[in-house]
Design a protein around this motif. Structure first.
Motif, mmCIF file in Angstrom:
data_model
loop_
_atom_site.group_PDB
_atom_site.id
_atom_site.type_symbol
_atom_site.label_atom_id
_atom_site.label_comp_id
_atom_site.label_asym_id
_atom_site.label_seq_id
_atom_site.Cartn_x
_atom_site.Cartn_y
_atom_site.Cartn_z
ATOM 1 N N TRP A 1 22.494 21.958 27.395
ATOM 2 C CA TRP A 1 21.211 21.256 27.408
ATOM 3 C C TRP A 1 20.091 22.251 27.088
ATOM 4 N N TYR A 2 20.351 23.036 26.039
ATOM 5 C CA TYR A 2 19.440 24.086 25.603
ATOM 6 C C TYR A 2 19.283 24.014 24.074
ATOM 7 N N THR B 1 28.651 25.955 30.895
ATOM 8 C CA THR B 1 27.642 26.247 29.881
ATOM 9 C C THR B 1 27.073 27.633 30.154
ATOM 10 N N SER C 1 23.065 29.335 30.374
ATOM 11 C CA SER C 1 21.621 29.132 30.218
ATOM 12 C C SER C 1 20.997 30.231 29.362
ATOM 13 N N ARG C 2 21.414 31.493 29.561
ATOM 14 C CA ARG C 2 20.798 32.551 28.756
ATOM 15 C C ARG C 2 21.259 32.450 27.305
ATOM 16 N N GLY D 1 18.056 20.539 24.513
ATOM 17 C CA GLY D 1 16.965 20.854 25.434
ATOM 18 C C GLY D 1 15.912 19.776 25.573
ATOM 19 N N SER E 1 25.450 18.347 23.138
ATOM 20 C CA SER E 1 24.196 18.980 23.547
ATOM 21 C C SER E 1 23.027 18.036 23.279
ATOM 22 N N GLY F 1 22.223 29.651 25.852
ATOM 23 C CA GLY F 1 21.618 28.446 25.314
ATOM 24 C C GLY F 1 20.178 28.643 24.899
ATOM 25 N N ASN F 2 19.494 29.587 25.521
ATOM 26 C CA ASN F 2 18.103 29.872 25.170
ATOM 27 C C ASN F 2 17.971 31.029 24.182
ATOM 28 N N TRP G 1 25.778 32.091 23.469
ATOM 29 C CA TRP G 1 26.253 30.958 24.276
ATOM 30 C C TRP G 1 27.780 30.933 24.283
#
Length: 906
Positions: free
Chosen positions: A779-780, A741, A743-744, A524, A521, A746-747, A753
């Motif tokens: 990438w978060y 991956t 996105s939700r 981000g 990772s 990861g954020n 995740w």
């Protein structure tokens, strides 16, 4: 003179019946999951333990009516065993079906799971209590599921379910329309109700129990009959207590009653093992000398079991082909045995009957299977695929009563045999297994047998005794994809008359392994790295992720990570190469240099020397490079405005033109997000491939940049993403990959995740996805840590780490039938040194060489080159020319070293 060979073996266990019968696993000959599903539990199901404020009514025969969320019906299991307490690795799938009493009572019905009688807040599911026009049969269903993983506080608590309503009356009709299912989720074919409510044609493989509720005059009772089967109701005793059971009596006049389970449409299937598990005891023992019960399958096969007065567990396991059951009606009958001379009554009770089935094919990824058998008169064909035809100029015969095929050989000629398909070809993305038994009749010394799969040819050494020969051929790797499907066996020419004898020739095809790739990772930020990026390559942290190192096939290195953290750090570059090489891990470069290449150079020809320098530097420091993925080159928006697809295609073409001449052995492809963004991609992919080929180069792969939460939230569908995978692979002939991956997640958090990634991948594969490799990436801001690779949160101080998720991802891939297959290797050395022939089957590694007189051979192995080799077997000399290593473990890589020395005369 000393000879050293290094042989790297990559393998994992094949899924086979040797692992034990698994519930409801039937694989048809084309690899599809069968719909044959047989499970029942008759004791310890959900019971009505309490109801608060609701009422039992007679709507539709019987119902439970809840007028508010404070009014509820609770059902929970009353037997605390493995099937009725929350258990790690299981998913609890539940459903409620209700209607409103009147049109003005439209509200939401609600269902919860219970744990030790208390509602599980995370399990609450609500939905309308009707759809459309009101009526007694107009109902709506809501679905939910809860997966219990290691460390969950619910584990060990009693399973239950609550039916209630948000505010105005919901009527739950007692006809089995509200239910709870428990599924073993580490099992292929898992049917997720949230995705396919009631519509799946697949078996719900791994089903442990299903429970429903029915109403009678006395209150709530459990109804748990075999799915798709009917029972003799006269012998099924269902109570409100804990002991629902099947009952059979034998009385003093010889009369006896039985219970039967019958399928209206199914039969016992070929190539299938059936297993009956149940608990039973003799509840009335008027004649202790008679304790037998006949278990009759298909009306023809009988197994007699002695059942005692103490409750015990019993099993009956049968092979449908060996017992002649294949094709018979699917019927099971329990009948008391005995002479009928009892003075009173003998009574037997059977509980928790479970009927399961398992395929006997070699593994769950089987695409098709073909074999030949012979007898004295000629060939008997069995299970041929697509009109495969056997031919040969040898003869059929018998040896010790066993069929064989005889291939004579002399100095001038040798007979051969072959199996050829008139219609099929070796398929892309497929590994073929050729297996048989062979021996050389005359020669004392080992003889060679040439085995060909299409144009690929290798030699196998056989002696006078039969040996099991297995050849595994990756059609893509050896270049036979698209060639006519054919197998040929040709003996070595012999200076004296010789015969080779072949038995049990089989051909199987299995889907190619899904490669497990990994990328760190960046948290981000451009050039970001996780906090343990460097420390995990040194002890003590290195020891915390060895399972991941054994699982990982390729490490994807971001160009920004190289630029900011490795370019000037010689020590770390060297150390990372040592660790990766010790575990046989290759490296791919995730390169952003070609993204907007022409725009960066004011629409002049871009210069990709930075990428060339980076690749060369990594290679100089010992990195084993295999691929370059051009990151988002077709899909990433440009801050300077519109950037035409024609320029993006030129960026890729120019990159390959400049870089590939320096590194011709690498694969080159793109990592792309056009499909997940819902944009047109097919024409662009085709234009890119054509443009690259017009310059005399090839485009090797397309990898889909796929935050899998996009399908979990409904923004995209599995079908859309699978269509992109298949277009790249089948329409364009390129390899397909998946950048996996969330996105939700990861954020949001490390835990979300991981949950999104694993549950999303499970659904994606279930819906038909079969990428050739999956790269786990982020990438978060989450997940934060990479190591350790421990998946149990109680043992993992860093929570849901990326490498822990990699382990779960690999398990998910493996359990669905995409099993990493062994490689087949052949190493040839100088004529005065041994030729090493090396292959693997599911239980052993076999290493063979041409043993010469006057030489001594030593074999060493290791799973980690950093730790050095250990001697496996030393002092081997002529005529010994082989060694079988049966110590296969879950290690992904094993390295072998063979050396030979002149023998010292005594």
């Amino acid at each position: 003179m000393k000879l050293v060979h290094f042989i790297s073996a990559v393998y994992s266990f094949l899924l086979s019946f040797a692992g034990g019968v698994q519930a409801a696993v039937l694989v048809s000959s084309d690899g599809a999951w069968s719909t044959n599903e047989l499970i029942t539990i008759s004791k310890g199901g959900l019971q009505s333990n309490s109801n608060s404020g609701g009422t039992f009514g007679s709507w539709g025969g019987a119902s439970f009516n809840a007028n508010a969320e404070s009014h509820y019906l609770d059902m929970e299991t009353t037997v605390s065993n493995i099937q009725h307490i929350y258990t790690p690795g299981y998913t609890y799938s539940y459903k409620a079906s209700a209607a409103a009493a009147l049109a003005n009572m439209m509200t939401n019905q609600v269902v919860y799971l219970l744990a030790d009688g208390a509602p599980v807040s995370a399990s609450r599911v609500a939905g309308k209590n009707y759809l459309g026009t009101f009526g007694s049969d107009n109902r709506n269903s809501v679905y939910g599921y809860y997966s219990a993983e290691a460390g969950d506080p619910l584990i060990g608590q009693t399973v239950g379910m609550r039916l209630t309503s948000e505010g105005i009356q919901s009527r739950f009709r007692a006809d089995g329309d509200s239910s709870l299912r428990v599924l073993l989720t580490s099992h292929a074919g898992f049917d997720d109700y949230t995705v396919l409510p009631q519509s799946s044609t697949h078996a719900i493989a791994g089903l442990l129990f299903e429970t429903e509720f029915e109403m009678d005059a006395g209150g709530l009772v459990a109804s748990e009959n075999v799915i798709g089967l009917t029972t003799d109701d006269g012998s099924l005793i269902v109570t409100n207590a804990t002991d629902s059971y099947f009952r059979m009596n034998l009385n003093d006049t010889g009369g006896r009653n039985a219970f039967k389970l019958n399928s209206d449409s199914d039969t016992f299937q070929e190539l299938t093992i059936y297993r009956l598990d149940f608990r039973a005891f003799k509840s009335i023992d008027a004649d202790p000398s008679q304790n037998e019960v006949h278990v009759v399958l298909g009306g023809s096969y009988t197994n007699t079991i002695n059942i005692g007065t103490s409750e015990s567990s019993y099993s009956t396991v049968v092979d449908s082909d060996e017992t002649g059951l294949a094709g018979s009606d699917l019927r099971v009958e329990f009948v008391p045995a005995g002479t009928g001379t009892v003075s009173g009554i003998n009574q037997y009770r059977v509980m928790d009957l479970s009927i399961s089935a398992d395929s006997t094919t070699v593994d769950s990824g089987l695409l098709y299977y073909t074999a030949f058998e012979t007898n004295g008169a000629g060939l008997v064909e069995t299970d041929y695929v697509l009109d495969m035809i056997f031919s040969g100029d040898g003869t059929f015969g018998l040896e010790d009563g066993v069929n064989c095929y005889v291939l004579p050989a002399t100095a001038g000629s040798a007979a051969s045999c072959s199996v050829v398909s008139a219609d099929d070809t070796f398929r892309q993305g497929t590994t073929y297994e050729v297996s048989f038994q062979a021996r050389s009749l005359v020669r004392e010394n080992p003889s060679l047998l040439t085995v060909s799969a299409g144009s690929f040819t290798t030699n196998i050494v056989v002696g006078r005794g039969y040996v099991d020969c297995t050849l595994l051929v990756d059609a893509d790797a050896v270049g036979i994809s698209g060639e006519p499907l054919s197998i040929e066996l040709v003996p070595e020419l012999s200076p004296v008359s010789n015969e080779y004898r072949i038995k049990n020739l089989k051909l199987a095809a299995v889907s190619q392994a899904i490669g497990c790739w990994f990328e760190d990772s960046n948290l981000g930020t451009n050039g970001g790295i996780p906090p343990d990026f460097e420390s995990r390559f040194y002890e003590p942290q290195l020891s915390t992720w060895t399972n991941a190192l054994e699982t990982m096939e390729v490490y994807y290195l971001r160009y920004a990570t190289y630029r900011d953290h490795l370019a000037d750090n010689v020590e770390l570059k060297t150390r990372m190469a040592e660790v990766f090489n010790a575990y046989g891990i290759k490296v791919a470069l995730d390169d952003t240099e070609p993204t907007w290449g022409h725009a960066k150079y004011n629409y002049n020809t871009p210069n990709y020397q930075n990428s060339i320098n980076a690749l060369q530097d990594l290679e100089n420091h010992g990195w084993n490079l295999c691929a370059v993925g051009m990151q988002s080159v077709l899909s990433k928006p440009w801050s300077g405005g519109d950037y035409a697809m024609s320029w993006r295609i030129l960026d890729v073409v120019e990159y390959i033109k400049q870089v590939k001449p320096h590194f011709p052995d690498l694969e080159y492809g793109v990592i792309d997000a056009l499909p997940v963004k819902g944009l047109e991609y097919k024409s662009h992919y085709a234009d890119l491939k054509n443009a690259v080929e017009a310059e005399g180069y090839t485009l090797d792969f397309f990898e889909q940049d796929f935050p899998i939460d996009k399908v979990l939230t409904g923004e995209r569908t599995h079908e859309e993403m699978i269509d992109a995978e298949r277009f790249a692979r089948h329409a364009l002939g390129c390899k397909s990959g998946l950048f996996l991956t969330s996105s939700r997640g990861g954020n949001d958090s490390d835990e979300l995740w991981r949950s999104d990634v694993i549950s999303g991948l499970d659904q994606h594969i279930f819906n038909g996805a079969a990428p050739e490799r999956i790269t786990l990436a982020a990438w978060y801001p989450h997940p934060v840590y990479t190591a350790p690779d421990e998946t149990d949160p109680l043992l993992n101080p860093n929570g849901s780490t990326m490498l822990g998720t990699l382990i779960l991802m690999e398990e998910k891939v493996r359990e669905t039938g995409f099993t990493a297959l062994p490689d087949s290797s052949l190493i040839t050395v100088k004529s005065d040194n041994p030729q090493v022939d090396f292959y693997i089957n599911s239980s052993e590694v076999l290493i063979q060489w041409d043993s010469l007189t006057g030489r001594e051979y030593n074999l060493y192995s290791t799973t980690n080159l950093l730790e050095g080799f250990l001697l496996m077997k030393g002092g081997m000399s002529y005529p010994q020319g082989s060694f079988s290593d049966s110590s296969i473990s879950t290690n992904k890589n094993r390295f072998y070293k063979l050396d030979s020395n002149e023998q010292v005369p005594l």
